[in-house]
Design a protein around this motif. Structure first.
Motif, mmCIF file in Angstrom:
data_model
loop_
_atom_site.group_PDB
_atom_site.id
_atom_site.type_symbol
_atom_site.label_atom_id
_atom_site.label_comp_id
_atom_site.label_asym_id
_atom_site.label_seq_id
_atom_site.Cartn_x
_atom_site.Cartn_y
_atom_site.Cartn_z
ATOM 1 N N LYS A 329 0.829 -1.193 0.000
ATOM 2 C CA LYS A 329 0.000 0.000 0.000
ATOM 3 C C LYS A 329 0.869 1.251 0.000
ATOM 4 O O LYS A 329 2.014 1.237 0.479
ATOM 5 N N ARG A 330 0.313 2.314 -0.558
ATOM 6 C CA ARG A 330 0.941 3.617 -0.523
ATOM 7 C C ARG A 330 -0.131 4.667 -0.258
ATOM 8 O O ARG A 330 -1.250 4.572 -0.771
ATOM 9 N N LEU A 389 9.596 4.806 -8.801
ATOM 10 C CA LEU A 389 8.805 5.987 -8.474
ATOM 11 C C LEU A 389 7.965 5.768 -7.221
ATOM 12 O O LEU A 389 7.679 6.711 -6.474
ATOM 13 N N LEU A 390 7.570 4.510 -6.976
ATOM 14 C CA LEU A 390 6.697 4.187 -5.855
ATOM 15 C C LEU A 390 7.453 3.846 -4.581
ATOM 16 O O LEU A 390 6.842 3.577 -3.545
ATOM 17 N N ASP A 391 8.788 3.868 -4.645
ATOM 18 C CA ASP A 391 9.581 3.450 -3.496
ATOM 19 C C ASP A 391 9.783 4.553 -2.470
ATOM 20 O O ASP A 391 10.085 4.273 -1.304
ATOM 21 N N GLY A 392 9.653 5.805 -2.873
ATOM 22 C CA GLY A 392 9.856 6.899 -1.940
ATOM 23 C C GLY A 392 9.892 8.227 -2.658
ATOM 24 O O GLY A 392 9.697 8.298 -3.880
ATOM 25 N N PHE A 402 5.053 11.106 0.596
ATOM 26 C CA PHE A 402 4.763 9.733 1.006
ATOM 27 C C PHE A 402 4.377 9.760 2.489
ATOM 28 O O PHE A 402 5.185 10.111 3.341
ATOM 29 N N GLN A 403 3.131 9.393 2.783
ATOM 30 C CA GLN A 403 2.648 9.362 4.155
ATOM 31 C C GLN A 403 2.800 7.948 4.723
ATOM 32 O O GLN A 403 2.565 6.968 4.011
ATOM 33 N N ASN A 404 3.153 7.877 5.992
ATOM 34 C CA ASN A 404 3.272 6.571 6.654
ATOM 35 C C ASN A 404 2.916 6.717 8.125
ATOM 36 O O ASN A 404 3.763 6.636 9.015
ATOM 37 N N PRO A 405 1.627 6.955 8.405
ATOM 38 C CA PRO A 405 1.207 7.221 9.799
ATOM 39 C C PRO A 405 1.368 5.982 10.696
ATOM 40 O O PRO A 405 1.349 4.876 10.228
#
Length: 405
Positions: A329-330, A389-392, A402-405
């Motif tokens: 997920k992103r 592109l989706l790694d960070g 990039f959110q990672n709560p």
């Protein structure tokens, strides 16, 4: 972000072209706008950006009828109806004329619905130049299918840029109009169906509106599954595929995505239909929640405006459902974006000099970010192609957080 804008009513009914929005219940003063005649003289043709993939793009149009379901908004109309624009990778130099963007009547109703008839004549909007051609010869092989669902009140044409981009990269795309859920959508027999669902939500008691929007999302999910059935001739069904090029579709590589309520519909479709392997929600509230049990480990992308869909903002459904997503997920948010950043509207508006001070990201960047991140997601999840592109965070895309709560 004021709470009014993030409320269900605002998301559904305060649909505008990129111009100042009402703040805290008071109308913001709009800057002078060009008259429709001046726009028509200065811009005889709007144009979508050219797709970046290696293939040309073909497009067919289907009218699909689900005889197993009655329309949820107008039961007297009978069976549930959908329109689908089928985009597909095609051989260069084949096909006839460019496909139409939308009908003039559809454009008129859209502009009336968003109260912007003074900004753009409907003929100019309807005449937007696209790159898909009718009757184009498809390339060989089998290809992933992505089903796209537009925002509430919005015609399917508003996701044309993304549809053409995906097709140019080797995807079959089914872009849907759901009967009675947009300001205007043309159906066979000279019918242009208007947004009965909008009126139903608008006139419902405050406490019932979110439940009605959940009904929209789950209805979209049923529509998406029905479209997959009709395009792939699912085992046990007694009919042939509805589309002449259905043999192009790989039924083991199917994704769903949408804008606003269409994004919620994509998540609901995944929850109900195990054939859908990956999904994207573009700036949509999860009125219908992701199940507590998750999506059986399948991947999901949440892509939205930083102002409104960051952790701690008014739309708490993103934080709630982020914790329920149990696969890859992103959660990506875009600085300077608004609710319409992820559709064609800002791209076209920029061409006539219309901008939104509350969403300062340019139309060009709006289209590029949506195109690149959604395509990268489906490349990775449906085709197994690595997409860094989706790694960070990326220096080429400083707007994307990039959110990672």
């Amino acid at each position: 972000m004021n709470k009014l804008r993030r409320s269900a009513v605002a998301l559904l009914l305060a649909i505008t072209l990129p111009l100042p929005v009402a703040a805290a219940g008071a109308a913001a003063a709009a800057p002078p706008r060009p008259g429709a005649q001046a726009v028509a003289e200065a811009h005889t043709r709007l144009e979508l950006p050219r797709p970046t993939g290696p293939y040309a793009v073909g497009r067919d149009t289907l009218h699909l009828v689900d005889k197993q379901r009655r329309d949820p908004w107008v039961p007297s109309a009978g069976a549930r109806e959908l329109m689908a624009s089928m985009y597909y990778p095609a051989r260069p130099g084949t096909g006839g004329s460019h496909a139409p963007y939308m009908a003039t009547k559809e454009a008129q109703l859209l502009l009336e619905g968003i109260k912007r008839t003074d900004v753009l004549p409907p003929e100019v909007l309807a005449g937007t130049r696209v790159h898909a051609r009718t009757g184009a010869r498809p390339i060989g092989g089998r290809h992933p299918l992505v089903v796209l669902s537009p925002g509430f009140t919005l015609n399917r044409a508003t996701l044309s840029l993304l549809s053409e981009e995906l097709a140019s990269r080797g995807y079959v795309v089914a872009l849907l109009d759901h009967a009675y859920e947009s300001f205007g959508a043309a159906f066979p027999g000279g019918r242009t169906l208007t947004c009965v669902a909008c009126q139903t939500v608008e006139h419902a008691p405050e406490g019932a509106r979110k439940k009605l929007m959940a009904k929209v999302a789950t209805g979209r999910a049923a529509d998406i599954s029905f479209v997959i059935d009709t395009l792939t001739a699912a085992p046990g069904r007694d009919h042939a595929p509805a589309w002449r090029h259905s043999a192009m579709i790989d039924p083991k590589r199917i994704g769903a995505a949408g804008h606003s309520i269409g994004g919620n519909g994509a998540a609901s479709a995944m929850a109900a239909d195990e054939r859908i392997r990956a999904g994207v929600n573009m700036d949509g509230t999860f009125f219908a929640p992701v199940p507590r049990s998750g999506l059986d480990g399948r991947p999901f992308l949440m892509l939205g405006a930083l102002d409104g869909h960051a952790p701690g903002d008014d739309d708490t459904t993103w934080l709630r459902d982020w914790s329920r997503l149990d696969g890859w997920k992103r959660w990506l948010t875009v600085r300077g974006a608004g609710h319409f950043t992820f559709i064609d509207v800002p791209v076209l508006a920029e061409q006539i000099g219309v901008t939104d001070p509350t969403a300062p990201i340019s139309g060009k960047r709006s289209g590029e970010i949506t195109r690149d991140y959604v395509s990268a997601f489906f490349d990775r999840q449906l085709r197994g192609i690595p997409r860094p592109l989706l790694d960070g965070p990326s220096g080429a895309n400083p707007e994307v957080v990039f959110q990672n709560p």
